[in-house]
Design a protein around this motif. Structure first.
Motif, PDB file in Angstrom:
ATOM      1  N   SER A   1       0.813  -1.218   0.000  1.00 31.22           N
ATOM      2  CA  SER A   1       0.000   0.000   0.000  1.00 31.22           C
ATOM      3  C   SER A   1       0.845   1.266   0.000  1.00 31.22           C
ATOM      4  O   SER A   1       0.341   2.359  -0.275  1.00 31.22           O
ATOM      5  N   GLN A   2       2.143   1.157   0.305  1.00 28.59           N
ATOM      6  CA  GLN A   2       3.018   2.327   0.350  1.00 28.59           C
ATOM      7  C   GLN A   2       3.591   2.695  -1.025  1.00 28.59           C
ATOM      8  O   GLN A   2       4.225   3.735  -1.172  1.00 28.59           O
ATOM      9  N   ILE A   3       3.362   1.846  -2.013  1.00 24.86           N
ATOM     10  CA  ILE A   3       3.924   2.097  -3.336  1.00 24.86           C
ATOM     11  C   ILE A   3       3.020   3.046  -4.117  1.00 24.86           C
ATOM     12  O   ILE A   3       1.810   2.804  -4.234  1.00 24.86           O
ATOM     13  N   PRO A   4       3.568   4.153  -4.664  1.00 25.25           N
ATOM     14  CA  PRO A   4       2.751   5.037  -5.507  1.00 25.25           C
ATOM     15  C   PRO A   4       2.369   4.319  -6.793  1.00 25.25           C
ATOM     16  O   PRO A   4       3.167   3.563  -7.348  1.00 25.25           O
ATOM     17  N   ARG A   5       1.147   4.569  -7.240  1.00 29.40           N
ATOM     18  CA  ARG A   5       0.670   3.830  -8.412  1.00 29.40           C
ATOM     19  C   ARG A   5       0.036   4.770  -9.436  1.00 29.40           C
ATOM     20  O   ARG A   5      -0.445   5.851  -9.097  1.00 29.40           O
TER      21      ARG A   5
ATOM     22  N   ASN B   1      17.240  -1.715 -10.162  1.00 29.51           N
ATOM     23  CA  ASN B   1      15.810  -1.551 -10.372  1.00 29.51           C
ATOM     24  C   ASN B   1      15.031  -2.153  -9.204  1.00 29.51           C
ATOM     25  O   ASN B   1      15.346  -3.263  -8.745  1.00 29.51           O
ATOM     26  N   LEU B   2      14.031  -1.431  -8.727  1.00 27.60           N
ATOM     27  CA  LEU B   2      13.220  -1.889  -7.600  1.00 27.60           C
ATOM     28  C   LEU B   2      12.255  -2.981  -8.051  1.00 27.60           C
ATOM     29  O   LEU B   2      11.572  -2.855  -9.071  1.00 27.60           O
ATOM     30  N   LEU B   3      12.197  -4.069  -7.295  1.00 22.41           N
ATOM     31  CA  LEU B   3      11.201  -5.117  -7.522  1.00 22.41           C
ATOM     32  C   LEU B   3      10.056  -4.859  -6.546  1.00 22.41           C
ATOM     33  O   LEU B   3      10.241  -4.933  -5.332  1.00 22.41           O
ATOM     34  N   THR B   4       8.895  -4.545  -7.058  1.00 22.00           N
ATOM     35  CA  THR B   4       7.779  -4.122  -6.213  1.00 22.00           C
ATOM     36  C   THR B   4       6.871  -5.291  -5.836  1.00 22.00           C
ATOM     37  O   THR B   4       6.850  -6.330  -6.497  1.00 22.00           O
ATOM     38  N   ASP B   5       6.132  -5.090  -4.759  1.00 19.65           N
ATOM     39  CA  ASP B   5       5.104  -6.040  -4.317  1.00 19.65           C
ATOM     40  C   ASP B   5       5.661  -7.439  -4.086  1.00 19.65           C
ATOM     41  O   ASP B   5       4.998  -8.454  -4.356  1.00 19.65           O
ATOM     42  N   THR B   6       6.895  -7.526  -3.625  1.00 22.09           N
ATOM     43  CA  THR B   6       7.508  -8.823  -3.391  1.00 22.09           C
ATOM     44  C   THR B   6       8.480  -8.726  -2.232  1.00 22.09           C
ATOM     45  O   THR B   6       8.640  -7.672  -1.624  1.00 22.09           O
TER      46      THR B   6
ATOM     47  N   PRO C   1       8.715  10.337  -6.979  1.00 15.95           N
ATOM     48  CA  PRO C   1       9.848  10.721  -6.129  1.00 15.95           C
ATOM     49  C   PRO C   1      10.235   9.604  -5.168  1.00 15.95           C
ATOM     50  O   PRO C   1       9.392   8.830  -4.709  1.00 15.95           O
ATOM     51  N   ALA C   2      11.515   9.528  -4.862  1.00 15.85           N
ATOM     52  CA  ALA C   2      12.009   8.526  -3.918  1.00 15.85           C
ATOM     53  C   ALA C   2      11.478   8.825  -2.516  1.00 15.85           C
ATOM     54  O   ALA C   2      11.393   9.985  -2.118  1.00 15.85           O
ATOM     55  N   PRO C   3      11.105   7.808  -1.756  1.00 13.56           N
ATOM     56  CA  PRO C   3      10.680   8.031  -0.370  1.00 13.56           C
ATOM     57  C   PRO C   3      11.860   8.506   0.470  1.00 13.56           C
ATOM     58  O   PRO C   3      13.025   8.292   0.116  1.00 13.56           O
ATOM     59  N   ARG C   4      11.555   9.145   1.604  1.00 15.20           N
ATOM     60  CA  ARG C   4      12.619   9.694   2.432  1.00 15.20           C
ATOM     61  C   ARG C   4      12.423   9.243   3.880  1.00 15.20           C
ATOM     62  O   ARG C   4      11.307   8.992   4.338  1.00 15.20           O
ATOM     63  N   LEU C   5      13.541   9.159   4.587  1.00 21.37           N
ATOM     64  CA  LEU C   5      13.554   8.773   5.989  1.00 21.37           C
ATOM     65  C   LEU C   5      14.516   9.706   6.717  1.00 21.37           C
ATOM     66  O   LEU C   5      15.702   9.748   6.384  1.00 21.37           O
ATOM     67  N   ASN C   6      13.992  10.453   7.675  1.00 20.56           N
ATOM     68  CA  ASN C   6      14.808  11.425   8.418  1.00 20.56           C
ATOM     69  C   ASN C   6      15.557  12.374   7.488  1.00 20.56           C
ATOM     70  O   ASN C   6      16.726  12.710   7.695  1.00 20.56           O
ATOM     71  N   GLY C   7      14.873  12.791   6.431  1.00 19.28           N
ATOM     72  CA  GLY C   7      15.436  13.777   5.520  1.00 19.28           C
ATOM     73  C   GLY C   7      16.329  13.220   4.426  1.00 19.28           C
ATOM     74  O   GLY C   7      16.771  13.976   3.555  1.00 19.28           O
ATOM     75  N   LYS C   8      16.597  11.903   4.436  1.00 21.14           N
ATOM     76  CA  LYS C   8      17.438  11.298   3.422  1.00 21.14           C
ATOM     77  C   LYS C   8      16.635  10.284   2.611  1.00 21.14           C
ATOM     78  O   LYS C   8      15.614   9.770   3.086  1.00 21.14           O
TER      79      LYS C   8
ATOM     80  N   GLY D   1      11.804   3.992  -8.344  1.00 23.92           N
ATOM     81  CA  GLY D   1      12.124   2.652  -8.818  1.00 23.92           C
ATOM     82  C   GLY D   1      13.524   2.441  -9.339  1.00 23.92           C
ATOM     83  O   GLY D   1      13.843   1.336  -9.803  1.00 23.92           O
ATOM     84  N   HIS D   2      14.398   3.464  -9.256  1.00 28.45           N
ATOM     85  CA  HIS D   2      15.714   3.327  -9.860  1.00 28.45           C
ATOM     86  C   HIS D   2      16.794   3.914  -8.958  1.00 28.45           C
ATOM     87  O   HIS D   2      16.616   4.975  -8.356  1.00 28.45           O
ATOM     88  N   MET D   3      17.919   3.215  -8.899  1.00 28.01           N
ATOM     89  CA  MET D   3      19.033   3.658  -8.082  1.00 28.01           C
ATOM     90  C   MET D   3      20.333   3.441  -8.849  1.00 28.01           C
ATOM     91  O   MET D   3      20.575   2.362  -9.401  1.00 28.01           O
ATOM     92  N   ASP D   4      21.166   4.473  -8.909  1.00 28.34           N
ATOM     93  CA  ASP D   4      22.472   4.364  -9.537  1.00 28.34           C
ATOM     94  C   ASP D   4      23.475   3.862  -8.509  1.00 28.34           C
ATOM     95  O   ASP D   4      23.485   4.307  -7.360  1.00 28.34           O
ATOM     96  N   LEU D   5      24.335   2.946  -8.936  1.00 31.15           N
ATOM     97  CA  LEU D   5      25.359   2.403  -8.052  1.00 31.15           C
ATOM     98  C   LEU D   5      26.702   2.423  -8.761  1.00 31.15           C
ATOM     99  O   LEU D   5      26.838   1.932  -9.884  1.00 31.15           O
ATOM    100  N   GLU D   6      27.686   3.006  -8.096  1.00 33.80           N
ATOM    101  CA  GLU D   6      29.068   2.966  -8.565  1.00 33.80           C
ATOM    102  C   GLU D   6      29.915   2.296  -7.491  1.00 33.80           C
ATOM    103  O   GLU D   6      29.833   2.645  -6.316  1.00 33.80           O
TER     104      GLU D   6
END
Length: 273
Positions: free
Chosen positions: A28-32, A249-254, A43-50, A224-229
């Motif tokens: 239920s927390q996933i935007p649709r 890539n985020l895998l949702t509902d799992t 937009p990416a969710p945030r926790l304590n400003g990050k 749904g997307h995150m860059d990693l170096e």
């Protein structure tokens, strides 16, 4: 170089236990969007400003045509599920000619020995970093003072401390190392040391020593997307630092399924033949 043998041994070693179908539990927390699908560009969710990095993530998969271009048409005949892995898992120097790789003679010697060996994962030992990032998928759980990374390969959990502590001077060598993280704007920068020398960096058998220092930079740019170096420094085996980049890539509902390497496993006895 026995390329095909190395690849098939590593893939078999990393797929000793097969995953069942992923669970499907609507979150239920996933935007649709209006049609009910996950809005991965929200937009990416945030926790304590990050940015909150919590979720099940999968490194972007490599097209089959790319495998055939670099490894040759024989790769398809290996009959392995290439969608379980990425090109970085097969070779951290993907796309470079062997003579262009910044490896020292000591590393070349180890790789030649490993060309006729199965990887540690074939013995139900951890895939470790960076393999565990590029095989199957993994879960991040973000808390105020640490982030826990659960690998789909069944590795020990990684604890990434974000409470301001420094890396220890002489950590005990372990499979997944000792990790500390700090925020640089919206990017999480993770430094890890304290590795043992048992793990392979990839299917080609590139080694790491206990002096290996890995720096990861995670940037969740949207929902749904995150860059990693990933940056690697190991002066014992490599002539210079080197980097690997990917998109997660985020895998949702799992969620992350259970992985038990030795359960009903029948392949290991055949790997050395």
């Amino acid at each position: 170089m026995c390329t095909n043998r190395r690849v098939v041994l590593a893939l078999l070693g990393l797929t000793l236990s097969s995953y069942a179908q992923l669970s499907n539990h609507p979150d239920s927390q996933i935007p649709r969007t209006k049609d009910g699908k996950a809005n991965l560009t929200a937009p990416a969710p945030r926790l304590n400003g990050k940015p909150d990095l919590t979720g099940v993530w999968e490194a972007e998969r490599t097209p089959s045509g790319e495998y055939q271009r670099v490894l040759g048409p024989g790769f398809e005949a290996l009959q392995v599920d290439s969608q379980d892995v990425t090109k970085q898992m097969i070779n951290v120097f993907w796309g470079l000619k062997p003579e262009e790789e910044p490896v020292r003679p000591e590393a070349v010697t180890i790789m030649k020995e490993r060309a006729h060996q199965s990887p540690p994962t074939a013995k139900c030992l951890p895939a470790s970093i960076p393999m565990s990032t590029f095989v199957y998928f993994f879960k991040l759980v973000q808390a105020p003072r640490e982030i826990v990374m659960l690998a789909g390969t069944g590795d020990p959990p990684r604890q990434i401390y974000t409470d301001g502590r420094k890396l220890p001077n002489n950590p005990d060598p372990t499979w997944v190392g000792y990790s500390v993280g700090k925020w640089e704007g919206d990017a999480l920068v993770v430094e890890t040391t304290g590795f043992n020398h048992e793990s392979w960096l990839d299917a080609f058998g590139h080694p790491r020593s206990e002096s290996m220092h890995i720096t990861e930079r995670f940037h969740r740019r949207d929902f749904g997307h995150m860059d990693l170096e990933m940056n690697f420094e190991d002066p014992k085996y490599y002539t210079r630092p080197f980097s690997v980049k990917t998109v997660l890539n985020l895998l949702t509902d799992t969620d992350l399924p259970e992985f038990v390497c030795g359960e009903n496993e029948k392949d290991r006895v055949h790997l050395e033949k």
